[in-house]
Design a protein around this motif. Sequence first.
Motif, PDB file in Angstrom:
ATOM      1  N   GLY A 196       4.120 -14.915  -3.398  1.00  0.00           N
ATOM      2  CA  GLY A 196       2.747 -14.290  -3.698  1.00  0.00           C
ATOM      3  C   GLY A 196       2.234 -14.238  -1.967  1.00  0.00           C
ATOM      4  O   GLY A 196       2.070 -12.514  -1.973  1.00  0.00           O
ATOM      5  N   ARG A 197       2.431 -14.070  -1.602  1.00  0.00           N
ATOM      6  CA  ARG A 197       3.007 -14.010   0.572  1.00  0.00           C
ATOM      7  C   ARG A 197       3.506 -13.326   0.835  1.00  0.00           C
ATOM      8  O   ARG A 197       3.151 -11.476   0.966  1.00  0.00           O
ATOM      9  CB  ARG A 197       2.868 -15.368   1.178  1.00  0.00           C
ATOM     10  N   ARG A 198       4.084 -13.111   0.077  1.00  0.00           N
ATOM     11  CA  ARG A 198       5.753 -11.749   0.536  1.00  0.00           C
ATOM     12  C   ARG A 198       5.256 -10.873  -0.045  1.00  0.00           C
ATOM     13  O   ARG A 198       5.710  -9.920  -0.223  1.00  0.00           O
ATOM     14  CB  ARG A 198       6.853 -12.142  -0.411  1.00  0.00           C
ATOM     15  N   LEU A 199       4.899 -10.939  -1.932  1.00  0.00           N
ATOM     16  CA  LEU A 199       4.400  -9.537  -2.407  1.00  0.00           C
ATOM     17  C   LEU A 199       3.307  -9.245  -2.295  1.00  0.00           C
ATOM     18  O   LEU A 199       3.234  -7.930  -1.722  1.00  0.00           O
ATOM     19  CB  LEU A 199       3.943 -10.281  -3.814  1.00  0.00           C
ATOM     20  N   MET A 200       2.489  -9.432  -1.741  1.00  0.00           N
ATOM     21  CA  MET A 200       0.680  -9.674  -1.241  1.00  0.00           C
ATOM     22  C   MET A 200       1.313  -8.591  -0.189  1.00  0.00           C
ATOM     23  O   MET A 200       1.013  -7.647   0.191  1.00  0.00           O
ATOM     24  CB  MET A 200       0.025 -10.668  -1.162  1.00  0.00           C
ATOM     25  N   GLY A 201       1.957  -9.300   1.305  1.00  0.00           N
ATOM     26  CA  GLY A 201       2.140  -7.733   2.068  1.00  0.00           C
ATOM     27  C   GLY A 201       2.943  -6.910   2.303  1.00  0.00           C
ATOM     28  O   GLY A 201       2.980  -5.958   2.733  1.00  0.00           O
ATOM     29  N   ALA A 202       3.769  -7.069   1.181  1.00  0.00           N
ATOM     30  CA  ALA A 202       4.853  -6.096   0.816  1.00  0.00           C
ATOM     31  C   ALA A 202       3.744  -4.878   0.583  1.00  0.00           C
ATOM     32  O   ALA A 202       4.168  -3.280   0.386  1.00  0.00           O
ATOM     33  CB  ALA A 202       6.009  -6.265   0.471  1.00  0.00           C
ATOM     34  N   LEU A 203       3.291  -5.326  -1.087  1.00  0.00           N
ATOM     35  CA  LEU A 203       1.986  -5.004  -1.520  1.00  0.00           C
ATOM     36  C   LEU A 203       1.334  -3.836  -0.428  1.00  0.00           C
ATOM     37  O   LEU A 203       0.969  -2.132  -0.387  1.00  0.00           O
ATOM     38  CB  LEU A 203       1.604  -4.752  -3.037  1.00  0.00           C
ATOM     39  N   ILE A 204       0.994  -4.209   0.212  1.00  0.00           N
ATOM     40  CA  ILE A 204      -0.436  -3.779   1.410  1.00  0.00           C
ATOM     41  C   ILE A 204       0.515  -3.115   2.204  1.00  0.00           C
ATOM     42  O   ILE A 204       0.047  -1.920   2.527  1.00  0.00           O
ATOM     43  CB  ILE A 204      -1.563  -4.999   2.154  1.00  0.00           C
ATOM     44  N   ASP A 205       1.320  -3.261   3.031  1.00  0.00           N
ATOM     45  CA  ASP A 205       2.284  -2.527   3.567  1.00  0.00           C
ATOM     46  C   ASP A 205       2.552  -0.725   3.335  1.00  0.00           C
ATOM     47  O   ASP A 205       2.676   0.578   3.265  1.00  0.00           O
ATOM     48  CB  ASP A 205       3.607  -3.042   4.132  1.00  0.00           C
ATOM     49  N   ALA A 206       3.247  -1.551   1.846  1.00  0.00           N
ATOM     50  CA  ALA A 206       3.627   0.132   1.059  1.00  0.00           C
ATOM     51  C   ALA A 206       1.865   0.947   0.545  1.00  0.00           C
ATOM     52  O   ALA A 206       2.025   2.284   0.636  1.00  0.00           O
ATOM     53  CB  ALA A 206       4.402  -0.309  -0.236  1.00  0.00           C
ATOM     54  N   CYS A 207       1.397   0.423   0.254  1.00  0.00           N
ATOM     55  CA  CYS A 207      -0.019   1.254  -0.100  1.00  0.00           C
ATOM     56  C   CYS A 207      -0.561   1.678   1.458  1.00  0.00           C
ATOM     57  O   CYS A 207      -0.985   3.316   1.176  1.00  0.00           O
ATOM     58  CB  CYS A 207      -0.980   0.097  -0.538  1.00  0.00           C
ATOM     59  N   ALA A 208      -0.505   1.211   2.148  1.00  0.00           N
ATOM     60  CA  ALA A 208      -0.621   2.072   3.479  1.00  0.00           C
ATOM     61  C   ALA A 208      -0.016   3.025   3.554  1.00  0.00           C
ATOM     62  O   ALA A 208      -0.153   3.674   4.313  1.00  0.00           O
ATOM     63  CB  ALA A 208      -1.292   0.430   4.835  1.00  0.00           C
ATOM     64  N   ALA A 209       1.295   2.779   3.571  1.00  0.00           N
ATOM     65  CA  ALA A 209       2.246   3.796   4.415  1.00  0.00           C
ATOM     66  C   ALA A 209       2.089   4.836   3.407  1.00  0.00           C
ATOM     67  O   ALA A 209       2.765   6.117   3.140  1.00  0.00           O
ATOM     68  CB  ALA A 209       3.999   3.170   4.299  1.00  0.00           C
ATOM     69  N   ALA A 210       1.830   4.856   1.936  1.00  0.00           N
ATOM     70  CA  ALA A 210       1.564   6.136   0.682  1.00  0.00           C
ATOM     71  C   ALA A 210       0.448   6.590   0.869  1.00  0.00           C
ATOM     72  O   ALA A 210       0.050   7.528   0.904  1.00  0.00           O
ATOM     73  CB  ALA A 210       1.421   5.848  -0.374  1.00  0.00           C
ATOM     74  N   GLY A 211      -0.818   6.208   3.073  1.00  0.00           N
ATOM     75  CA  GLY A 211      -1.668   6.590   2.922  1.00  0.00           C
ATOM     76  C   GLY A 211      -2.854   6.429   2.121  1.00  0.00           C
ATOM     77  O   GLY A 211      -4.024   7.201   2.247  1.00  0.00           O
ATOM     78  N   PHE A 212      -2.971   5.488   1.753  1.00  0.00           N
ATOM     79  CA  PHE A 212      -4.306   5.005   1.019  1.00  0.00           C
ATOM     80  C   PHE A 212      -4.969   4.614   1.790  1.00  0.00           C
ATOM     81  O   PHE A 212      -4.525   3.463   2.590  1.00  0.00           O
ATOM     82  CB  PHE A 212      -4.065   3.788  -0.333  1.00  0.00           C
ATOM     83  N   ARG A 213      -6.316   4.631   1.645  1.00  0.00           N
ATOM     84  CA  ARG A 213      -7.224   3.531   2.830  1.00  0.00           C
ATOM     85  C   ARG A 213      -7.489   1.958   2.348  1.00  0.00           C
ATOM     86  O   ARG A 213      -8.570   1.659   3.375  1.00  0.00           O
ATOM     87  CB  ARG A 213      -8.324   4.638   3.041  1.00  0.00           C
TER      88      ARG A 213
END
Length: 197
Positions: free
Chosen positions: A122-139
């Motif tokens: 869960g920790r790995r997925l959450m970290g990756a999802l947050i990074d991917a959302c930030a990289a895609a420009g979501f705020r």
Amino acid sequence: MEAKLNSEAGLELQPSQPPRIIVRDSRDVDVPAMLAIYLHHIRRGVESGLDVGDFEPPDAEDLKRRRKNMQQKRKMPHIVAEENGVVLGYAYAVPFRKRPAYRYAVKHSIYVHNDHLHRGLGRRLMGALIDACAAAGFRQMIGYIDGANRASLALHEAFGFRQVGYLPSIGYKFGHWTDTVMVQRSLGPGGTEPPQA
Ligand SMILES: CC(C)(COP(=O)(O)OP(=O)(O)OC[C@H]1O[C@@H](n2cnc3c(N)ncnc32)[C@H](O)[C@@H]1OP(=O)(O)O)[C@@H](O)C(=O)NCCC(=O)NCCS
């Protein structure tokens, strides 16, 4: 690390390898594994607001379409965690709301295989999802969590989400009313700067 030879048995013993967990974008072929993970949790009723009796399992083809639509057309992160080629968890984001004003906000979901909880997936997925959302420009990222789901509440807190809403008795399942906690986390500059495009 080299494999050791067991001289008595004459067998080559494999050294214990650390588990190899990879987080990557989901693919069409991952859908059956994701569906199985999801169905298990839904049947246990941890997260869903639906009673088992009312629940109609989602169709794999429909999920494939939705996954492709979100990931490829709308550029929403949709990821899996796999260990030695087996999908053990997944996470994805969808638009928070459809209206254009909310285009920088996503809501997300995360599921880990029931036999592989508490192993850091869960920790790995959450970290990756947050990074991917930030990289895609979501705020902003929004999550809706069943008030009794301590694991999810703790995971979100560990990643900087804070409670921004509480909806008492909003769901009904397994014969009682359930509460929903709404959590939010900003991404990148959040609301301190205007969006780039
Ligand atoms: C919530 C969920 C994704 C956590 O996944 P996981 O792989 O077990 O979590 P991890 O092993 O990476 O643990 C990360 C952190 O989550 C929290 N956590 C996980 N399980 C917990 C539990 N049973 N009780 C309290 N905290 C827990 C802890 O803060 C933990 O950090 P720590 O190990 O340093 O204490 C998983 O329980 C799950 O899939 N639940 C069912 C589906 C669901 O509820 N999804 C969320 C919908 S909002």
